[in-house]
Design a protein around this motif. Structure first.
Motif, PDB file in Angstrom:
ATOM      1  N   LEU A   1       0.740  -1.204  -0.176  1.00  0.00           N
ATOM      2  CA  LEU A   1      -0.083   0.197  -0.203  1.00  0.00           C
ATOM      3  C   LEU A   1       0.747   1.325  -0.118  1.00  0.00           C
ATOM      4  O   LEU A   1       0.796   2.561  -0.526  1.00  0.00           O
TER       5      LEU A   1
ATOM      6  N   SER B   1       2.087   1.650  -3.450  1.00  0.00           N
ATOM      7  CA  SER B   1       1.084   2.349  -4.247  1.00  0.00           C
ATOM      8  C   SER B   1       1.281   3.095  -4.481  1.00  0.00           C
ATOM      9  O   SER B   1       1.034   4.356  -4.896  1.00  0.00           O
ATOM     10  N   ALA B   2       1.286   4.197  -3.235  1.00  0.00           N
ATOM     11  CA  ALA B   2       0.791   5.532  -2.431  1.00  0.00           C
ATOM     12  C   ALA B   2       1.643   6.112  -3.221  1.00  0.00           C
ATOM     13  O   ALA B   2       1.460   7.032  -3.613  1.00  0.00           O
TER      14      ALA B   2
ATOM     15  N   PHE C   1       1.576   6.326  -7.127  1.00  0.00           N
ATOM     16  CA  PHE C   1       0.539   7.529  -7.652  1.00  0.00           C
ATOM     17  C   PHE C   1       1.081   8.668  -7.681  1.00  0.00           C
ATOM     18  O   PHE C   1      -0.067   9.526  -8.483  1.00  0.00           O
TER      19      PHE C   1
ATOM     20  N   ILE D   1       0.018   9.784 -15.950  1.00  0.00           N
ATOM     21  CA  ILE D   1      -1.309   9.040 -15.568  1.00  0.00           C
ATOM     22  C   ILE D   1      -1.171   7.359 -15.948  1.00  0.00           C
ATOM     23  O   ILE D   1      -2.129   7.088 -14.531  1.00  0.00           O
TER      24      ILE D   1
ATOM     25  N   MET E   1      -0.075   5.754 -12.335  1.00  0.00           N
ATOM     26  CA  MET E   1      -0.682   6.473 -11.732  1.00  0.00           C
ATOM     27  C   MET E   1      -2.274   5.591 -11.535  1.00  0.00           C
ATOM     28  O   MET E   1      -2.161   5.107 -10.334  1.00  0.00           O
ATOM     29  N   LEU E   2      -2.497   5.071 -12.181  1.00  0.00           N
ATOM     30  CA  LEU E   2      -3.822   3.791 -13.094  1.00  0.00           C
ATOM     31  C   LEU E   2      -2.866   2.649 -12.636  1.00  0.00           C
ATOM     32  O   LEU E   2      -3.491   1.531 -11.326  1.00  0.00           O
TER      33      LEU E   2
ATOM     34  N   VAL F   1      -2.456   2.183  -8.925  1.00  0.00           N
ATOM     35  CA  VAL F   1      -3.884   1.653  -7.783  1.00  0.00           C
ATOM     36  C   VAL F   1      -3.936   0.675  -8.349  1.00  0.00           C
ATOM     37  O   VAL F   1      -4.641  -0.334  -7.338  1.00  0.00           O
ATOM     38  N   ASN F   2      -3.910  -0.085  -9.125  1.00  0.00           N
ATOM     39  CA  ASN F   2      -3.892  -1.601 -10.420  1.00  0.00           C
ATOM     40  C   ASN F   2      -3.056  -2.415  -8.833  1.00  0.00           C
ATOM     41  O   ASN F   2      -3.331  -3.614  -7.748  1.00  0.00           O
TER      42      ASN F   2
ATOM     43  N   THR G   1      -2.233  -1.864  -5.332  1.00  0.00           N
ATOM     44  CA  THR G   1      -3.512  -1.353  -4.394  1.00  0.00           C
ATOM     45  C   THR G   1      -4.435  -2.099  -4.188  1.00  0.00           C
ATOM     46  O   THR G   1      -5.212  -3.413  -3.348  1.00  0.00           O
ATOM     47  N   LEU G   2      -4.961  -2.397  -5.299  1.00  0.00           N
ATOM     48  CA  LEU G   2      -6.268  -3.311  -5.467  1.00  0.00           C
ATOM     49  C   LEU G   2      -5.741  -5.045  -5.660  1.00  0.00           C
ATOM     50  O   LEU G   2      -6.311  -5.967  -4.511  1.00  0.00           O
TER      51      LEU G   2
ATOM     52  N   PHE H   1      -5.072  -5.557  -2.001  1.00  0.00           N
ATOM     53  CA  PHE H   1      -6.020  -5.517  -0.636  1.00  0.00           C
ATOM     54  C   PHE H   1      -6.892  -7.295  -1.801  1.00  0.00           C
ATOM     55  O   PHE H   1      -7.064  -7.802  -0.366  1.00  0.00           O
TER      56      PHE H   1
ATOM     57  N   GLY I   1     -10.972  -8.442  -6.348  1.00  0.00           N
ATOM     58  CA  GLY I   1     -10.032  -7.508  -6.486  1.00  0.00           C
ATOM     59  C   GLY I   1      -9.062  -7.535  -7.943  1.00  0.00           C
ATOM     60  O   GLY I   1      -8.768  -6.885  -8.330  1.00  0.00           O
TER      61      GLY I   1
ATOM     62  N   ILE J   1     -10.753  -6.682 -10.908  1.00  0.00           N
ATOM     63  CA  ILE J   1     -10.694  -5.180 -11.247  1.00  0.00           C
ATOM     64  C   ILE J   1      -9.875  -4.533 -11.967  1.00  0.00           C
ATOM     65  O   ILE J   1      -9.591  -4.120 -13.007  1.00  0.00           O
TER      66      ILE J   1
ATOM     67  N   VAL K   1      -9.738  -2.202 -15.636  1.00  0.00           N
ATOM     68  CA  VAL K   1      -8.948  -1.011 -15.114  1.00  0.00           C
ATOM     69  C   VAL K   1      -7.850  -0.945 -16.850  1.00  0.00           C
ATOM     70  O   VAL K   1      -7.399  -0.347 -17.343  1.00  0.00           O
TER      71      VAL K   1
ATOM     72  N   PHE L   1     -17.091   2.971 -12.369  1.00  0.00           N
ATOM     73  CA  PHE L   1     -15.919   3.642 -13.111  1.00  0.00           C
ATOM     74  C   PHE L   1     -16.199   3.318 -14.719  1.00  0.00           C
ATOM     75  O   PHE L   1     -15.337   4.306 -14.982  1.00  0.00           O
TER      76      PHE L   1
ATOM     77  N   TYR M   1      -8.820   5.383  -7.375  1.00  0.00           N
ATOM     78  CA  TYR M   1      -7.773   4.989  -6.067  1.00  0.00           C
ATOM     79  C   TYR M   1      -8.761   5.124  -5.425  1.00  0.00           C
ATOM     80  O   TYR M   1      -8.752   4.723  -4.229  1.00  0.00           O
TER      81      TYR M   1
ATOM     82  N   ALA N   1     -10.429   1.771  -5.239  1.00  0.00           N
ATOM     83  CA  ALA N   1      -9.962   0.726  -4.637  1.00  0.00           C
ATOM     84  C   ALA N   1      -9.474   1.014  -3.030  1.00  0.00           C
ATOM     85  O   ALA N   1      -9.893  -0.224  -1.942  1.00  0.00           O
TER      86      ALA N   1
ATOM     87  N   TYR O   1     -12.727  -0.530  -1.503  1.00  0.00           N
ATOM     88  CA  TYR O   1     -12.677  -1.887  -1.621  1.00  0.00           C
ATOM     89  C   TYR O   1     -11.454  -2.067  -0.435  1.00  0.00           C
ATOM     90  O   TYR O   1     -12.447  -3.438   0.785  1.00  0.00           O
TER      91      TYR O   1
END
Lengths: 106, 499
Positions: free
Chosen positions: A14, A17-18, A21, A41, A44-45, A48-49, A51-52, A55, A64, A67, A71, B135, B178, B181, B184
């Protein structure tokens, strides 16, 4: 390997990824080339991937991860359209610098 | 071993299916037609698809609300209400396009396909029962709009606004994602009602929530961060201050028909998604987000109206005015009540009617090679085009919220819902800023009626479809302004999921 934890904790993913981002967001704000902004950009995407997926691994579930595929597909569509517009701009102005694209006052 | 296909509730997504097929059919039909053939059949195909889609949505009105496609979409009166609103806006945009097609050398098939697909995106945003669907709806809408914004490629401003919209739009999408995510991560689910259950909401239409964390164990900090990012992402799409910087440029640069389409359809879709997400997934933490949204609404109303006062170009003025109207609509979400949700739907209809009407007049006055969008171009219009001037005056009065217009009814419901929920100060700010807005709306009326025309404008007959749209919209502005009961009743029935 001795001294290292067996698995990387979710928090580490996490945090990474933060940071990614944040780097991407700063890139969008500071860079002037439309192409570099676009790459930021994408960063950034993908942050997020990460992060997903982190999780999803923690929960032991697949949703997750699924998703992430959505994306990726959306990002690919966005790139296709984005590059087309950038090429079009380059043809008419010989530049993709966002500062040269300022007929309209923002 | 037998493999059972999951039973698919096709009827629940039939309006979207019809629109998607319409978009594909237009592309194929374009390949089959002769090079120099008339373009109108493609437009009529699109209108026919839209009519079928609206018909399906109306036919499913009154069915029991349900979840479909693995709890991904709602089929409920709220979805059907917004489906009809969105396809109506799309139909009007297609009628607008007749004018623009002749004028700007559009390639029509792509235009109608993109319009149809973006409408699917809007409907999906209103129907979404899952953050991933929100989204995908946002992206489907946005990616089509990026292209449509840059559609008049001969005009430099058009492609410039496309690149601005694209870069900022993709930037905002990353924030939205984000947010998804993090929600989630804190609740273990992206399904709106499961998220709601995980953070303590009760009742409602919930699907299987086997993955969601037990109620009360969601991490509040991560959740709030996620909610904040969702506000940024959706706030961008709805052009809320401080995420509005793209809107005036894009509204000015895009072809006028697309400006009208974006400022009404895309905005209403963003609010439909905001309403659904915040009142289904996050009702229990409304004290946390309603203050933030109240501040955003204040900024949006004040900035939108203040900057609109300074504009010389009518498309830009309507762009800032639409930012101000987004602020009013946001007040309805801040109320976080059933009455507030109802007022949002009423306002969305009112805003759609009066703004599409105003843009119809703006387009009717434009000519090939000269869009004539300066406010001073409207000088003395009452003598040159008395009908258009009268219609424009009616739309300006309605946008300003003067009774007995529909715009007044919308504002009345939104602000009274805010007072009822204890946001009297917000309603007061809304009222004061809408009083300020009267100045710039009436300035257009002043130009049309009090100022002598400058130079000799070439006479031209406005397109019949534009005139028809403007006349019908004007009729609706007054008729629904005097008798809003029907719309309010339908809106009330559409928001039963909000307690």
């Amino acid at each position: 390997m001795p001294g290292l934890p067996e698995t990387v904790p979710t928090e580490a993913y996490l945090a990474l990824s933060a940071v990614l981002f944040g780097i991407g967001a700063i890139g969008v704000v500071l860079r002037k080339s439309a192409l570099t902004m676009f790459m930021s950009i994408e960063l950034m995407l993908n942050a997020v991937n990460l992060t997903l997926v982190a999780f999803a691994r923690q929960f032991g579930r697949l949703d997750g991860q699924v998703i992430v595929f959505f994306v990726m597909a959306v990002a690919a569509a966005e790139v296709a359209v984005g590059l087309a517009i950038i090429v079009d701009i380059f043809r008419s102005r010989r530049s993709v610098d966002i500062d040269d694209v300022s007929w309209l006052r923002g | 071993m037998t493999f059972a296909l999951p039973s698919l509730d096709w009827w629940a997504i039939a309006p979207m299916l019809v629109l998607t097929l319409t978009g594909c059919a237009t592309l194929v039909a374009d390949l089959l037609r002769a090079e120099d053939a008339n373009r109108e059949p493609l437009a009529w195909m699109t209108v026919a698809g839209i009519a079928i889609s609206a018909g399906v949505a109306i036919a499913s009105w009154g069915e029991a609300p349900r979840l479909a496609f693995s709890d991904m979409v709602y089929s409920d009166p709220f979805t059907q209400f917004f489906t009809v609103l969105f396809v109506s806006v799309t139909a009007v945009t297609v009628l607008f396009s007749f004018e623009q097609l002749g004028r700007e050398d559009f390639h029509p098939a792509e235009f109608y396909t993109l319009i149809a697909f973006s409408t699917v995106g809007m409907v999906l945003m209103a129907a979404a029962a899952d953050l991933v669907m929100v989204f995908l709806g946002v992206e489907l809408l946005s990616i089509c709009l990026y292209i449509l914004t840059g559609f008049s490629r001969r005009r430099m401003e058009s492609e410039e606004s496309a690149i601005k919209y694209l870069l900022l739009g993709a930037f905002a999408s990353a924030f939205l994602l984000y947010g998804v995510a993090l929600v989630y991560g804190s609740t273990g689910s992206t399904n709106l009602s499961c998220v709601g259950l995980a953070i303590g909401a009760s009742g409602g239409l919930a699907g299987a929530c086997d993955g969601a964390v037990a109620a009360g164990t969601a991490s509040k900090a991560v959740l709030l961060a996620g909610v904040g990012l969702l506000i940024v992402g959706l706030g961008f799409k709805a052009a809320l201050v401080p995420f509005h910087s793209w809107a005036p440029d894009v509204y000015e640069g895009a072809p006028t028909s697309i400006t009208a389409y974006m400022s009404v359809g895309a905005k209403a879709a963003a609010f439909a998604a905001l309403l659904r997400v915040f009142l289904v997934a996050f009702p229990t933490i409304s004290p946390d987000w309603s203050v933030v949204l109240a501040i955003v609404a204040t900024l949006t109303m004040v900035t939108g109206n203040a900057v609109a006062l300074l504009q010389k170009n009518i498309k830009r003025m309507l762009g800032y005015s639409s930012i101000a109207h987004a602020g009013y609509i946001l007040v309805a979400i801040v109320s976080a009540s059933h009455v507030g949700a109802t007022s949002l739907l009423v306002y969305a209809v009112a805003y759609a009617v009066m703004n599409m009407g105003a843009f119809a007049v703006v387009m009717a006055l434009g000519q090939a090679g000269n869009e004539r969008t300066l406010i001073t171009d409207y000088a003395g219009l009452s003598r040159r085009q008395p009908l258009l001037a009268a219609l424009m005056a009616a739309f300006m009065l309605s946008l300003a919220g003067i009774p007995p217009t529909f715009g007044f009814v919308g504002k009345f419901y939104v602000f009274s819902a805010a007072v009822e929920s204890g946001f009297a100060w917000l309603a007061l700010i809304g009222l004061l800023s809408s009083v300020a807005s009267v100045y710039y709306y009436l300035r257009v009326v002043h130009q049309m009626y009090m100022v002598a025309p400058v130079g000799e404008a070439a006479e031209h007959v406005p397109g019949r479809w534009l005139s028809l749209v403007a006349v019908v919209a004007c009729g609706a502005v007054f008729l629904l302004g005097l008798f809003p009961g029907g719309v309010v009743a339908v809106a009330n029935a559409s928001t039963m999921f909000v307690k």
